[in-house]
Design an enzyme around this catalytic site. Structure first.
Site: not given
Ligand code: ATR
Length: 281
Positions: A66, A102
């Site tokens: 990420k 997220d």
């Protein structure tokens, strides 16, 4: 021609994203296919070049890529830069654009349990200070709660998380012991740490005996569906929220970026809850 999508990570075999996105393509009548790609950590750059060359239309990014993927993209949106992580890439005619769904996915799940007005009046405790915590912290600051406290095993990480995001919301970092003492003052308690995740399902991130009646205990873990943290919180008469909602909403936000279509998240949450073997917590 079928548009190709996927998720890159290592390991990736347990990801439920391919099943979820492929169902959405079928339900929405979109000609797309979503694949899991297990990438060796040293070969991320090569993989991204390959995906660009193959004209993969969009993909999700999971552990451990990420952060590492950010310099390999042509553009990263402001929210993802502030969070310091990307979980969604959209291929815009060869330009790779990164974003992060997220935290916003968690906020969407939270808003199914609490109104924006409730949240504005809430004192929130976030347990954990890793990548997931940062995205959630950032998304919650936008909902302007009364306060946000971050508690982490390694306290310095909680301090640096708070310092890295500028917000008018009252925020502080505390130790795990301190947050346990202050537990009755929080309206919403969110476990973002990996403590309690399969296979160590008996573990608790904090002692929850001081939890306020009717507080909301949320976990971002969905394996198991009901973590030890949520089980104990229920015994204190707290309301609970498991990690399925965040998983579905972050995926739905990626899907929407790629296709312009909002998939049915209610159906996906109940289907995945069933598949994981239980009613929603
Ligand atoms: P993610 O991107 O999923 O948030 P991460 O950045 O590795 O993953 O963060 C994991 C979080 O879980 C951290 O807050 C970590 O605490 P430390 O910063 O002290 O490492 C927390 N965590 C993981 N294992 C833990 C354990 N056994 N006890 C307490 N906290 C733990």
């Amino acid at each position: 021609m079928t548009s190709l999508y996927g998720v890159i990570g290592n390991p990736i075999t347990h990801s439920r994203s391919p099943q979820m996105h492929n169902r959405w393509f079928a339900e929405e009548g979109i000609d797309g296919q979503y694949f899991p790609f297990d990438i060796e950590p040293g070969r991320l750059e090569e993989a991204v070049r390959g995906m660009k060359a193959l004209n993969i239309a969009g993909w999700n990014v999971t552990i451990p890529f990420k952060e590492a993927i950010m310099p390999l993209l042509d553009q990263v949106d402001d929210d993802a830069i502030k969070i310091g992580a990307v979980n969604t890439v959209k291929n815009c005619k060869g330009r790779l654009v990164g974003s992060n769904t997220d935290g916003a996915g968690f906020a969407a799940s939270l808003l199914e349990k609490r109104t924006t007005e409730d949240i504005k009046q809430s004192s929130i405790l976030i347990i954990g200070a890793g990548g997931a915590a940062k995205g959630i912290y950032y998304a919650l600051t936008k909902l302007t709660p009364a306060s946000i406290t971050v508690a982490n095993r390694t306290e310095e990480r909680a301090v640096s998380l708070i310092q890295s995001i500028i917000t008018p919301v009252k925020a502080q970092a505390v130790t795990i012991q301190e947050c346990e003492k202050l537990l009755s003052s929080y309206d919403i308690v969110i476990n973002t740490s990996s403590v309690g995740m399969f296979p160590h399902t008996e573990r608790l991130p904090i002692h929850v005996s001081g939890l306020k009646n009717n507080a909301l205990a949320a976990d971002i873990i969905y394996n198991p569906l009901e973590t030890a943290f949520l089980k104990e919180a229920k015994k204190c008469k707290a309301d609970t929220l498991n990690g399925v909602g965040m998983f579905v909403h972050q995926g739905a936000m990626s899907f929407n970026q790629w296709t312009g279509t909002r998939p049915d998240t209610v159906k996906a949450i109940s289907r995945i809850t069933e598949e994981l073997g239980g009613p929603s917590c």
